[in-house]
Design a protein around this motif. Structure first.
Motif, PDB file in Angstrom:
ATOM      1  N   ALA A   3       0.811  -1.216   0.000  1.00 42.96           N
ATOM      2  CA  ALA A   3       0.000   0.000   0.000  1.00 42.96           C
ATOM      3  C   ALA A   3       0.847   1.271   0.000  1.00 42.96           C
ATOM      4  CB  ALA A   3      -0.927  -0.006   1.213  1.00 42.96           C
ATOM      5  N   ASP A   4       2.026   1.217   0.614  1.00 42.29           N
ATOM      6  CA  ASP A   4       2.867   2.404   0.701  1.00 42.29           C
ATOM      7  C   ASP A   4       3.894   2.477  -0.432  1.00 42.29           C
ATOM      8  OD1 ASP A   4       5.261   1.269   3.206  1.00 42.29           O
ATOM      9  OD2 ASP A   4       4.371   0.276   1.502  1.00 42.29           O
ATOM     10  N   ASP A   5       3.777   1.603  -1.401  1.00 49.28           N
ATOM     11  CA  ASP A   5       4.742   1.548  -2.489  1.00 49.28           C
ATOM     12  C   ASP A   5       4.274   2.411  -3.660  1.00 49.28           C
ATOM     13  OD1 ASP A   5       7.168   0.708  -3.401  1.00 49.28           O
ATOM     14  OD2 ASP A   5       6.626  -1.397  -3.557  1.00 49.28           O
ATOM     15  N   ILE A   6       5.130   2.592  -4.636  1.00 42.38           N
ATOM     16  CA  ILE A   6       4.804   3.374  -5.817  1.00 42.38           C
ATOM     17  C   ILE A   6       4.825   2.461  -7.038  1.00 42.38           C
ATOM     18  CG2 ILE A   6       5.649   5.551  -4.855  1.00 42.38           C
ATOM     19  CD1 ILE A   6       8.237   5.114  -6.499  1.00 42.38           C
ATOM     20  N   SER A   7       4.260   2.931  -8.121  1.00 42.70           N
ATOM     21  CA  SER A   7       4.217   2.139  -9.354  1.00 42.70           C
ATOM     22  C   SER A   7       5.609   2.031  -9.958  1.00 42.70           C
ATOM     23  CB  SER A   7       3.276   2.781 -10.368  1.00 42.70           C
ATOM     24  OG  SER A   7       3.870   3.974 -10.873  1.00 42.70           O
ATOM     25  N   ARG A   8       5.777   1.036 -10.809  1.00 43.97           N
ATOM     26  CA  ARG A   8       7.054   0.863 -11.513  1.00 43.97           C
ATOM     27  C   ARG A   8       7.344   2.086 -12.388  1.00 43.97           C
ATOM     28  NH1 ARG A   8      10.141  -3.774 -12.798  1.00 43.97           N
ATOM     29  NH2 ARG A   8      11.545  -3.329 -14.527  1.00 43.97           N
ATOM     30  N   GLY A   9       6.324   2.635 -13.016  1.00 44.93           N
ATOM     31  CA  GLY A   9       6.509   3.814 -13.854  1.00 44.93           C
ATOM     32  C   GLY A   9       6.993   5.014 -13.052  1.00 44.93           C
ATOM     33  N   THR A  64       9.998   0.085  -4.322  1.00 42.10           N
ATOM     34  CA  THR A  64      10.029  -0.185  -5.759  1.00 42.10           C
ATOM     35  C   THR A  64      11.358   0.219  -6.383  1.00 42.10           C
ATOM     36  OG1 THR A  64       7.633   0.119  -5.879  1.00 42.10           O
ATOM     37  CG2 THR A  64       8.829   0.169  -7.953  1.00 42.10           C
ATOM     38  N   VAL A  65      11.917   1.366  -5.994  1.00 45.27           N
ATOM     39  CA  VAL A  65      13.204   1.762  -6.583  1.00 45.27           C
ATOM     40  C   VAL A  65      14.323   0.861  -6.074  1.00 45.27           C
ATOM     41  CG1 VAL A  65      12.607   4.125  -7.211  1.00 45.27           C
ATOM     42  CG2 VAL A  65      13.491   3.669  -4.931  1.00 45.27           C
ATOM     43  N   ALA A  66      14.232   0.410  -4.849  1.00 45.34           N
ATOM     44  CA  ALA A  66      15.220  -0.552  -4.346  1.00 45.34           C
ATOM     45  C   ALA A  66      15.140  -1.849  -5.137  1.00 45.34           C
ATOM     46  CB  ALA A  66      14.986  -0.816  -2.859  1.00 45.34           C
ATOM     47  N   ARG A  67      13.915  -2.303  -5.426  1.00 46.09           N
ATOM     48  CA  ARG A  67      13.745  -3.538  -6.208  1.00 46.09           C
ATOM     49  C   ARG A  67      14.295  -3.389  -7.617  1.00 46.09           C
ATOM     50  NH1 ARG A  67       9.026  -4.149  -3.215  1.00 46.09           N
ATOM     51  NH2 ARG A  67       7.743  -3.043  -4.706  1.00 46.09           N
ATOM     52  N   LEU A  68      14.020  -2.257  -8.264  1.00 48.50           N
ATOM     53  CA  LEU A  68      14.516  -2.041  -9.629  1.00 48.50           C
ATOM     54  C   LEU A  68      16.038  -2.050  -9.667  1.00 48.50           C
ATOM     55  CD1 LEU A  68      12.084   0.687 -11.004  1.00 48.50           C
ATOM     56  CD2 LEU A  68      12.208  -1.720 -11.675  1.00 48.50           C
ATOM     57  N   GLU A  69      16.658  -1.598  -8.612  1.00 51.32           N
ATOM     58  CA  GLU A  69      18.122  -1.544  -8.558  1.00 51.32           C
ATOM     59  C   GLU A  69      18.739  -2.911  -8.293  1.00 51.32           C
ATOM     60  OE1 GLU A  69      21.746   0.259  -8.967  1.00 51.32           O
ATOM     61  OE2 GLU A  69      19.768   1.020  -9.461  1.00 51.32           O
ATOM     62  N   ASN A  70      18.051  -3.772  -7.553  1.00 51.73           N
ATOM     63  CA  ASN A  70      18.684  -4.987  -7.041  1.00 51.73           C
ATOM     64  C   ASN A  70      18.037  -6.303  -7.447  1.00 51.73           C
ATOM     65  OD1 ASN A  70      20.746  -3.896  -5.033  1.00 51.73           O
ATOM     66  ND2 ASN A  70      18.896  -2.797  -4.453  1.00 51.73           N
ATOM     67  N   GLY A  72      16.780  -9.684  -8.674  1.00 52.57           N
ATOM     68  CA  GLY A  72      17.370 -10.683  -9.557  1.00 52.57           C
ATOM     69  C   GLY A  72      18.851 -10.897  -9.327  1.00 52.57           C
ATOM     70  N   ASP A  73      19.490 -10.030  -8.550  1.00 49.63           N
ATOM     71  CA  ASP A  73      20.922 -10.199  -8.293  1.00 49.63           C
ATOM     72  C   ASP A  73      21.200 -11.465  -7.490  1.00 49.63           C
ATOM     73  OD1 ASP A  73      21.406  -7.868  -9.662  1.00 49.63           O
ATOM     74  OD2 ASP A  73      21.942  -6.688  -7.906  1.00 49.63           O
ATOM     75  N   VAL A  74      20.495 -11.624  -6.370  1.00 51.03           N
ATOM     76  CA  VAL A  74      20.687 -12.782  -5.499  1.00 51.03           C
ATOM     77  C   VAL A  74      19.314 -13.277  -5.057  1.00 51.03           C
ATOM     78  CG1 VAL A  74      21.675 -13.596  -3.313  1.00 51.03           C
ATOM     79  CG2 VAL A  74      22.894 -11.874  -4.656  1.00 51.03           C
ATOM     80  N   PRO A  75      19.016 -14.556  -5.316  1.00 51.59           N
ATOM     81  CA  PRO A  75      17.722 -15.093  -4.887  1.00 51.59           C
ATOM     82  C   PRO A  75      17.514 -14.917  -3.380  1.00 51.59           C
ATOM     83  CG  PRO A  75      18.877 -16.661  -6.300  1.00 51.59           C
ATOM     84  CD  PRO A  75      19.841 -15.552  -5.994  1.00 51.59           C
ATOM     85  N   GLY A  76      16.297 -14.563  -3.004  1.00 53.53           N
ATOM     86  CA  GLY A  76      15.950 -14.398  -1.593  1.00 53.53           C
ATOM     87  C   GLY A  76      16.154 -13.004  -1.048  1.00 53.53           C
ATOM     88  N   GLU A  77      16.857 -12.138  -1.794  1.00 56.78           N
ATOM     89  CA  GLU A  77      17.026 -10.766  -1.332  1.00 56.78           C
ATOM     90  C   GLU A  77      15.795  -9.945  -1.693  1.00 56.78           C
ATOM     91  OE1 GLU A  77      21.863 -10.234  -1.281  1.00 56.78           O
ATOM     92  OE2 GLU A  77      20.714  -9.146  -2.781  1.00 56.78           O
ATOM     93  N   HIS A  78      15.510  -8.933  -0.869  1.00 57.06           N
ATOM     94  CA  HIS A  78      14.333  -8.109  -1.066  1.00 57.06           C
ATOM     95  C   HIS A  78      14.503  -6.765  -0.356  1.00 57.06           C
ATOM     96  CE1 HIS A  78      13.801 -10.434   2.642  1.00 57.06           C
ATOM     97  NE2 HIS A  78      13.193  -9.351   3.098  1.00 57.06           N
ATOM     98  N   ALA A  79      13.600  -5.847  -0.646  1.00 58.97           N
ATOM     99  CA  ALA A  79      13.586  -4.549   0.028  1.00 58.97           C
ATOM    100  C   ALA A  79      13.135  -4.757   1.473  1.00 58.97           C
ATOM    101  CB  ALA A  79      12.658  -3.585  -0.697  1.00 58.97           C
ATOM    102  N   ILE A  80      13.818  -4.074   2.390  1.00 62.99           N
ATOM    103  CA  ILE A  80      13.524  -4.188   3.817  1.00 62.99           C
ATOM    104  C   ILE A  80      13.182  -2.800   4.350  1.00 62.99           C
ATOM    105  CG2 ILE A  80      14.471  -4.785   6.082  1.00 62.99           C
ATOM    106  CD1 ILE A  80      16.379  -6.727   4.516  1.00 62.99           C
ATOM    107  N   ARG A  81      11.993  -2.691   4.933  1.00 68.93           N
ATOM    108  CA  ARG A  81      11.510  -1.428   5.490  1.00 68.93           C
ATOM    109  C   ARG A  81      12.119  -1.204   6.864  1.00 68.93           C
ATOM    110  NH1 ARG A  81       8.280   0.019   9.368  1.00 68.93           N
ATOM    111  NH2 ARG A  81       7.084   1.921   9.225  1.00 68.93           N
ATOM    112  N   ILE A  82      12.584   0.031   7.104  1.00 68.80           N
ATOM    113  CA  ILE A  82      13.106   0.404   8.413  1.00 68.80           C
ATOM    114  C   ILE A  82      12.460   1.733   8.805  1.00 68.80           C
ATOM    115  CG2 ILE A  82      15.152   0.949   9.784  1.00 68.80           C
ATOM    116  CD1 ILE A  82      16.764  -0.583   7.635  1.00 68.80           C
ATOM    117  N   ALA A  83      11.891   1.775   9.978  1.00 67.76           N
ATOM    118  CA  ALA A  83      11.309   3.021  10.473  1.00 67.76           C
ATOM    119  C   ALA A  83      12.432   4.048  10.655  1.00 67.76           C
ATOM    120  CB  ALA A  83      10.590   2.783  11.791  1.00 67.76           C
TER     121      ALA A  83
END
Length: 131
Positions: A3-9, A64-70, A72-83
């Motif tokens: 819900a707090d993410d942005i579109s790929r575009g 979304t921008v973190a995902r676009l940057e990373n 597919g590089d390493v399986p199991g990696e993902h964007a991690i939210r930090i307050a």
């Protein structure tokens, strides 16, 4: 998409901004949403090095921008939210122990800025006060 993410575009548009605009957007979004994003897996957070061999923690204003940057590089990696408050109170002291700096909104290995922990803390604190 969260819900707090942005579109790929929108993420692609933000990735195309110049360095100064990416830095400004990063602080604006972190202050507004009270969160930032790093990349890693269940066990580790991704750090990088620059040409001067400084250890850097890349951060992004949106998952979304973190995902676009990373993605597919390493399986199991993902964007991690930090307050943002947790990052300031808990992460910055640990990063100081690690002698790491902050890489703001990297795109294709081009950091919008590299800030020392003191610089990041000062700018983030000011941005949070304005919000």
């Amino acid at each position: 998409m969260a819900a707090d993410d942005i579109s790929r575009g929108e993420a692609e548009r933000l990735r195309g901004l110049d360095d100064a605009a990416r830095v400004a957007r990063t602080f604006e979004v972190i202050a507004g949403r009270g969160e930032l994003w790093v990349w890693g897996d269940e066990d580790e957070i991704l750090f990088t090095e620059d040409a001067r061999r400084r250890t850097l923690l890349p951060i992004w204003p949106h998952a979304t921008v973190a995902r676009l940057e990373n993605e597919g590089d390493v399986p199991g990696e993902h964007a991690i939210r930090i307050a943002a408050d947790v990052f300031l109170k808990e992460w910055l002291p640990q990063l100081e122990d690690d002698r790491a700096d902050i890489a703001i909104f990297p795109v294709e290995e081009n950091n919008a800025a590299v800030l020392t922990l003191a610089e990041f803390h000062s700018r983030m604190t000011a941005a949070l006060r304005l919000n």
